[in-house]
Design an enzyme around this catalytic site. Structure first.
Site, short mmCIF file in Angstrom:
data_model
loop_
_atom_site.label_atom_id
_atom_site.label_comp_id
_atom_site.label_asym_id
_atom_site.label_seq_id
_atom_site.Cartn_x
_atom_site.Cartn_y
_atom_site.Cartn_z
N LYS A 198 0.81 -1.23 0.00
CA LYS A 198 0.00 0.00 0.00
C LYS A 198 0.84 1.27 0.00
O LYS A 198 0.43 2.29 -0.54
CB LYS A 198 -0.97 -0.02 1.18
CG LYS A 198 -2.09 -1.04 0.97
CD LYS A 198 -3.36 -0.62 1.64
CE LYS A 198 -4.52 -1.50 1.22
NZ LYS A 198 -4.41 -2.90 1.72
N GLU A 238 -9.64 7.09 3.19
CA GLU A 238 -10.55 6.17 3.85
C GLU A 238 -9.71 4.97 4.27
O GLU A 238 -8.66 4.71 3.70
CB GLU A 238 -11.63 5.71 2.87
CG GLU A 238 -11.22 4.56 1.93
CD GLU A 238 -10.19 4.96 0.86
OE1 GLU A 238 -10.06 6.18 0.60
OE2 GLU A 238 -9.54 4.07 0.29
N SER A 270 1.56 -9.77 -1.07
CA SER A 270 1.28 -8.34 -0.92
C SER A 270 1.58 -7.76 0.46
O SER A 270 1.76 -6.55 0.59
CB SER A 270 -0.20 -8.08 -1.26
OG SER A 270 -1.04 -8.92 -0.51
C1 LIG Z 1 -5.27 -3.93 1.34
C2 LIG Z 1 -4.55 -5.16 1.06
C3 LIG Z 1 -4.90 -6.01 -0.01
C4 LIG Z 1 -6.10 -5.78 -0.89
O1 LIG Z 1 -6.07 -4.63 -1.65
P1 LIG Z 1 -5.78 -4.66 -3.23
O2 LIG Z 1 -6.10 -3.27 -3.65
O3 LIG Z 1 -6.67 -5.69 -3.84
O4 LIG Z 1 -4.35 -5.00 -3.40
C5 LIG Z 1 -4.13 -7.13 -0.26
N1 LIG Z 1 -3.07 -7.43 0.52
C6 LIG Z 1 -2.70 -6.66 1.56
C7 LIG Z 1 -1.52 -7.07 2.37
C8 LIG Z 1 -3.42 -5.51 1.88
O5 LIG Z 1 -3.05 -4.76 2.93
#
Ligand SMILES: *Cc1c(COP(=O)(O)O)cnc(C)c1O
Length: 391
Positions: free
Chosen positions: A88, A110, A377
């Site tokens: 993020k 948000e 992610s």
């Molecule tokens: C917020 C988040 C997501 C989901 O958001 P996307 O916009 O679909 O990437 C996925 N993985 C993590 C670790 C997150 O914090």
């Protein structure tokens, strides 16, 4: 693929907003387009990528997982090692830097689980900007640790009492604030959602994931991957990985949605696999709605995937068959969370645990010499309470 001038990916996207926001979105489109071509802006962005976020993130060959599954060769794009613990920050650093360059003094955002709120508060602290984060009252109670983090970073958390008191209501409130304070305020959206140019802009800032991965896999394997796999909430980590490979037609893509207790129950967040086309938060896309077009409540074990819509570009990828979208349920994600922790020494966030679960479930369907890049992610520290409560 690039959207039309009005922000359409095929029939999806566009701008379904009150008139007062059109001027602000036009201005944003203009400055964003200009700054992205600006050398000085790009070298600043590259500086913070390297020295603040800690990029380039590794593309790690998950040898133990590969051997365990006796299936394809699995590489993990390690966004979990980014500062603040997930991808993020790639987006918030980009947007807040942009806000600073165009002379805005106040940042709003948000947040659902608080991950995007923390990443925005971090960027606002770095660039000395005032920051207010809208968060549903339910989420404020559920995510006390992230509320504390945001406060430590100097941000103000504004609890939202409307609707279901969760993420979708927080987005509505943030948009209302922006309409009123657009002169001095920049709204940092956390995924590839919302009205044009947000889906394009967020994708661009997250594309660093796919650009790096492409170079890294060429170095490691001397060829492009056969598959890209990533979890899809709003769709920013997945689109960040997918977009730089869009024209490499041989590279197959799989987006993994949150199946919750099952896509055939009413407790999931699988907007593409279990939803239909409509309008949410200013964009035309797949979402979870009832027959009257009212947005349905969602559920996922992973807070970051718990959103009733998806970015319009994913809807386009789905309908044009550029990518496939599959759902994985809570239990499968939880098992993947434990497996990766135990055999690789990497505790994943519950969101990318869905992507890992998809591989576990389908290991036999791949060829043994297939090469797969998975977007990891984020890291799982934030999820320990949730995981412990499952026992
Ligand atoms: C917020 C988040 C997501 C989901 O958001 P996307 O916009 O679909 O990437 C996925 N993985 C993590 C670790 C997150 O914090």
């Amino acid at each position: 693929m690039n959207p039309t001038k009005n922000g359409y990916f095929g029939q999806f996207g566009g701008r379904f907003v009150p008139e007062t926001l059109v001027k602000a979105l036009d201005e944003l489109t203009a400055v964003y387009t200009r700054e992205l071509k600006n050398k000085a802006f790009n070298s600043k962005l590259a500086y913070y990528h390297k020295h603040f976020i800690g990029r380039t993130t590794p593309l790690y060959y998950a040898e133990n997982l590969t051997k365990h599954l006796k299936g394809p060769k699995i590489y993990l794009k390690r966004e979990d090692v980014c500062h603040t613990g997930s991808h993020k920050i790639n987006n918030t650093i980009g947007q807040v830097l942009l806000a600073k360059e165009i002379g805005k003094t106040r940042i709003i955002a948000e947040t659902g689980a608080g991950q995007h709120g923390v990443a925005t508060a971090t960027a606002a602290a770095l660039f000395s900007m005032k920051c207010e984060v809208y968060m549903g009252e339910e989420d404020v109670a559920r995510q006390a640790m992230n509320v504390e983090r945001m406060k430590l970073l100097g941000a103000t958390v504004v609890p939202v009492k409307s609707g279901t008191k969760t993420l979708k209501d927080a987005i509505n409130e943030a948009m209302r604030d922006w309409v009123t304070n657009v002169e001095n305020t920049f709204y940092v959206i956390g995924s590839v959602i919302g009205p044009h140019p947000y889906p394009l802009m967020v994708r661009t800032f997250q594309s660093i994931i796919g650009k790096e991965a492409k170079k890294q896999i060429m170095q490691a394997e001397g060829k492009l991957p056969d598959y890209l796999v990533a979890c899809v909430g709003g769709g920013s980590n997945s689109m960040g990985l997918f977009a730089p490979f869009y024209n490499d037609k041989k590279v197959k893509m799989v987006g993994v949605e949150a199946g919750g207790l099952g896509v055939n129950t009413n407790k999931h967040s699988a907007s593409i696999t279990g939803g239909s086309v409509g309008i949410l938060h200013g964009t035309k896309t797949y979402l979870l709605q009832d027959k009257y077009g009212q947005v349905l409540p969602t559920h996922s074990i992973s807070a970051g995937l718990d959103y009733p819509g998806v970015g319009p570009e994913h809807s386009f990828y789905n309908d044009s068959k550029r990518a496939e979208y599959k759902a994985v349920n809570d239990k499968e994600a939880l098992n993947a969370f434990h497996l990766l922790s135990e055999i690789e020494g990497i505790i994943p966030a519950l969101e990318p645990a869905h992507a890992i679960a998809y591989l576990i479930k389908n290991a036999r369907a791949f060829k043994k010499n297939d090469v797969i890049v998975v977007c990891l992610s984020g890291r799982g520290d934030k999820d320990l309470d949730i995981v412990n409560n499952q026992l």
